[in-house]
Design a protein around this motif. Structure first.
Motif, mmCIF file in Angstrom:
data_model
loop_
_atom_site.group_PDB
_atom_site.id
_atom_site.type_symbol
_atom_site.label_atom_id
_atom_site.label_comp_id
_atom_site.label_asym_id
_atom_site.label_seq_id
_atom_site.Cartn_x
_atom_site.Cartn_y
_atom_site.Cartn_z
ATOM 1 N N LEU A 98 3.409 18.233 2.458
ATOM 2 C CA LEU A 98 2.962 18.335 1.711
ATOM 3 C C LEU A 98 1.425 17.668 2.010
ATOM 4 N N GLU A 99 1.603 16.458 2.756
ATOM 5 C CA GLU A 99 0.875 15.555 2.954
ATOM 6 C C GLU A 99 -0.771 16.615 3.244
ATOM 7 N N TRP B 241 -2.103 9.887 -2.139
ATOM 8 C CA TRP B 241 -1.977 11.364 -2.134
ATOM 9 C C TRP B 241 -1.055 10.964 -3.352
ATOM 10 N N MET B 242 -0.361 10.655 -3.503
ATOM 11 C CA MET B 242 1.677 10.643 -4.452
ATOM 12 C C MET B 242 0.890 10.550 -5.525
ATOM 13 N N SER C 275 -2.925 0.601 6.694
ATOM 14 C CA SER C 275 -3.047 0.456 5.717
ATOM 15 C C SER C 275 -2.101 -0.356 4.995
ATOM 16 N N GLY C 276 -1.328 -0.340 5.369
ATOM 17 C CA GLY C 276 -0.098 -1.425 5.617
ATOM 18 C C GLY C 276 1.472 -0.195 5.014
ATOM 19 N N VAL C 277 0.759 0.586 4.435
ATOM 20 C CA VAL C 277 1.896 2.214 4.442
ATOM 21 C C VAL C 277 3.143 1.630 4.682
ATOM 22 N N ALA C 278 2.810 2.043 6.429
ATOM 23 C CA ALA C 278 4.397 1.428 7.555
ATOM 24 C C ALA C 278 5.117 1.085 7.211
ATOM 25 N N THR D 186 12.815 14.950 5.486
ATOM 26 C CA THR D 186 12.224 14.014 4.761
ATOM 27 C C THR D 186 10.913 13.486 5.198
ATOM 28 N N VAL D 187 10.723 13.166 6.657
ATOM 29 C CA VAL D 187 9.295 12.922 6.830
ATOM 30 C C VAL D 187 8.852 13.927 6.707
ATOM 31 N N LEU E 17 6.008 -0.351 4.556
ATOM 32 C CA LEU E 17 7.637 0.185 3.201
ATOM 33 C C LEU E 17 7.460 0.969 3.732
ATOM 34 N N ILE E 18 7.310 2.052 4.703
ATOM 35 C CA ILE E 18 8.619 2.826 5.255
ATOM 36 C C ILE E 18 10.066 2.682 6.037
ATOM 37 N N LYS F 168 7.225 15.472 3.920
ATOM 38 C CA LYS F 168 6.039 14.992 3.211
ATOM 39 C C LYS F 168 4.701 14.971 3.550
ATOM 40 N N MET G 276 17.792 14.812 8.067
ATOM 41 C CA MET G 276 18.208 14.440 6.303
ATOM 42 C C MET G 276 17.230 13.764 6.159
ATOM 43 N N GLN G 277 16.785 12.910 6.673
ATOM 44 C CA GLN G 277 15.442 11.853 7.051
ATOM 45 C C GLN G 277 14.205 12.612 7.370
ATOM 46 N N TYR H 184 10.662 9.619 -2.177
ATOM 47 C CA TYR H 184 10.452 9.896 -0.653
ATOM 48 C C TYR H 184 11.238 8.188 -0.222
ATOM 49 N N HIS I 233 0.812 -0.718 0.199
ATOM 50 C CA HIS I 233 -0.143 -0.060 0.102
ATOM 51 C C HIS I 233 1.197 1.619 0.180
ATOM 52 N N PHE I 234 0.835 2.172 -0.655
ATOM 53 C CA PHE I 234 1.051 3.594 -0.312
ATOM 54 C C PHE I 234 0.545 4.770 -0.385
ATOM 55 N N GLN J 175 10.769 0.759 -5.298
ATOM 56 C CA GLN J 175 10.456 1.134 -4.586
ATOM 57 C C GLN J 175 11.863 0.044 -3.275
ATOM 58 N N ARG K 31 -1.773 18.519 0.509
ATOM 59 C CA ARG K 31 -2.925 17.648 -0.244
ATOM 60 C C ARG K 31 -4.181 18.025 0.282
ATOM 61 N N LYS L 2 14.739 8.869 -0.465
ATOM 62 C CA LYS L 2 15.746 9.613 0.283
ATOM 63 C C LYS L 2 15.113 9.341 1.867
ATOM 64 N N LEU L 3 14.043 8.695 2.151
ATOM 65 C CA LEU L 3 14.847 7.632 3.060
ATOM 66 C C LEU L 3 15.502 6.923 3.526
ATOM 67 N N GLU M 194 -1.138 4.632 8.425
ATOM 68 C CA GLU M 194 -0.054 4.594 8.096
ATOM 69 C C GLU M 194 0.206 2.583 8.038
#
Lengths: 307, 257
Positions: free
Chosen positions: B12-13, A84-85, B97-100, B5-6, B102-103, B9, B1-2, A93, A80-81, A141, B16, A96-97, B94
């Motif tokens: 921006l979120e 909105w990006m 949904s499962g985005v975490a 980035t967060v 990936l992050i 983001k 730096m990281q 993103y 899942h992403f 990714q 948006r 950079k992480l 996050e």
């Protein structure tokens, strides 16, 4: 390059992963096989550092220091992403992480978008992506920081045949750059694109090794013959040979079970030549991954029942 | 730096999904409602015909500081709810949904992930609070009389600390539950409990962060800064730091999904 030792994960008395140990050598493509619920995903997630093991360790060998996550790319089963990006924004993103500079991340993102074949939709919001596009973005990714180990959880099971083909081809290419560990229950894919397999069943690794060594080990000593006419008349002659243990007729073909494949091949071919048998097909028995899978999983299931 | 980035983001979120527009707007509305309605109450009553024929209506004009404090109280009621609402899914969502997944497989430190998100929301809240109280201050000065610029800035500063404290509670709750609704519930429940306990035991827990607004009222009226206000502000900062550290710790030691 990565060593897993006695890794276990216990959820309320349920041993999802039960004391597994293995070493992955670099430059290989390893398939993690097993039926649903065998513990493949749990094992991968522990290796990616997403869940902590109940016991055991995951270690990178060699000159790798610091955070293990810097050297690993991971694609979950259902990625899942941030919807909105745009695809490109997400890759930058992610880059950079993983300590890429803004410039590096951007050029790497464009490169990968082309490579996985979604460059045209790079500036579209991810919410508008199809399932196949998301899966490709997911692979991109995972690759953004050039990981030494790429772990993919069921990378092709959710894709249509074309998408599957594309992803398998991509993995074939990636093999040259990185070690790949991927889980699947589709045996054809594993047979086609992996060098080694790890077969999991009920949390344990029940078989492992290179595909050819596994096939050797589980070789069925069988020769399949087909004739222009009915196999009945040849069957008796075959039965009389010393190397033959038994024969079995299946429609047009006859399966000959033998004690020594090499010797049996010579004997049968000599006989066929001498007696002018109208041979259509002569096939040395080769176990397929599917046979192996069923054999191993069933033998364990039987053993469980006996206990 | 990281961290940046967060942080970027997150900004921006929030941009948006229009948080940077509606949160300041709602805060402004909340803050200027009381000064305006208080001032125009006689006219409103007249227009709606709420008074019998011939009756005259004399309202004592409240002092400017009192009206300014009304704005703060409004923010205190609904502003808290809004803060909890906008931040309830920032980590829990996050994770759910499962985005975490990936992050957090990227080599990012958990404390960077938590504090960068916290900082992005803190910025939004401070800007919104500042603009809202600025609007309120403008109307109070226009319609009721002077409230000094010092008092205004002091109110923004101390009140911002209380808002930040609420945000930090919400961020902390985010690492505990994957369900945004539960995060909201626990945050609000904790804030209400804090408010209740602090007003019941006001003399015992003089330095409770929940007393910031009541200390502020005294400060506005007397024009001096009571030491209890500094004390409350100090505890708010201290607890925020502890909660943030605890949030990073829980996230790290919890199953991510």
């Amino acid at each position: 390059m990565i060593t897993v030792q006695n890794l276990s994960k216990v959820y309320q008395n349920n041993r999802a992963v039960d004391d597994i140990s293995f070493t992955l050598s670099s430059g290989k493509c390893i398939a993690l096989l097993g039926p649903n619920g065998a513990g493949k995903t749990t094992a991968l997630r522990m290796m990616a550092g997403l869940i902590s093991p109940t016991s055991g360790t995951v270690e990178l060998l060699g000159e790798h220091s610091g955070d293990i996550r810097s050297h690993i790319g991971y694609l979950p089963q259902h990625p899942h992403f941030h919807s909105w990006m745009t695809g490109r924004e997400f890759l930058i993103y992610a880059g950079k992480l993983a300590y890429l500079s803004k410039k590096e991340a951007a050029s790497r993102a464009d490169q990968l978008l082309t490579r996985v074949g979604i460059f045209e939709v790079r500036n579209r919001r991810i919410s508008k992506y199809s399932g196949g596009m998301e899966q490709r973005l997911g692979i991109a990714q995972a690759l953004i920081h050039k990981p030494e180990l790429l772990m993919l959880d069921e990378p092709v099971s959710a894709l249509d045949p074309i998408g599957r083909r594309d992803v398998l081809n991509l993995m074939e290419e990636l093999k040259k750059e990185t070690t790949i560990l991927y889980s699947t229950h589709i045996l054809n894919d594993a047979e086609e694109s992996s060098d080694e397999i790890l077969l999991m069943h009920e949390g344990k690794i029940v078989e492992s090794g290179s595909l050819s060594s596994l096939k050797d080990r589980h070789q069925v000593d069988k020769i399949t013959l087909q004739f222009e006419d009915s196999p009945e008349s040849y069957r008796q002659k075959l039965d009389h040979l010393n190397v033959v243990t038994r024969t079995e007729i299946k429609k047009e073909t006859v399966d000959v079970y033998v004690t020594d494949q090499a010797l049996a091949r010579e004997t049968i071919l000599n006989l066929a030549l001498k007696e002018h048998w109208p041979l259509l097909q002569f096939e040395m028995g080769r176990i397929t991954l599917e046979d192996l899978f069923m054999k191993v999983v069933q033998s364990y299931a039987v053993a469980d029942r006996i206990q | 730096m990281q961290w940046l980035t967060v942080f970027n983001k997150e900004l921006l979120e929030s941009w948006r999904n229009f948080k940077w527009i509606w949160v300041p707007l709602v805060f402004i509305l909340l803050a200027i409602t009381d000064p305006l309605t208080t001032y125009y109450l006689p006219q409103i009553l007249e227009a709606t015909g709420g008074l019998p024929e011939g009756a005259t209506f004399e309202m004592p004009e409240p002092p400017p500081t009192e009206v300014f404090m009304m704005s703060v109280s409004q923010l205190n009621l609904i502003g808290v709810l809004i803060i909890a609402l906008i931040s309830m899914g920032t980590i829990s969502g996050e994770r759910k949904s499962g985005v975490a997944e990936l992050i957090l497989v990227k080599p990012i430190a958990y404390h960077s992930y938590v504090t960068a998100k916290w900082a992005a929301y803190t910025l939004l809240i401070w800007v919104s609070t500042f603009i809202a109280l600025l609007a309120s201050w403008y109307y109070v000065n226009l319609l009721f009389g002077e409230v000094s610029a010092g008092s205004f800035l002091r109110t923004v500063f101390f009140y911002g600390l209380w808002m930040t404290f609420i945000l930090t509670i919400s961020i902390f709750m985010n690492t505990f539950s994957k369900t945004a609704g539960l995060v909201l519930f626990f945050t609000i429940a904790l804030v209400i409990a804090l408010n209740l306990l602090s007003s019941v035991f006001a003399h015992v827990v003089e330095w409770s962060p929940a007393l910031i607004s009541s200390h502020l009222r005294n400060a506005l009226i007397s024009g001096e800064l009571p030491s209890a206000l500094w004390g409350s502000a100090g505890t708010a900062v201290l607890f925020s730091i502890i909660l943030l550290a605890a949030a990073a710790y829980t996230l790290k030691h919890k199953e991510i999904s």
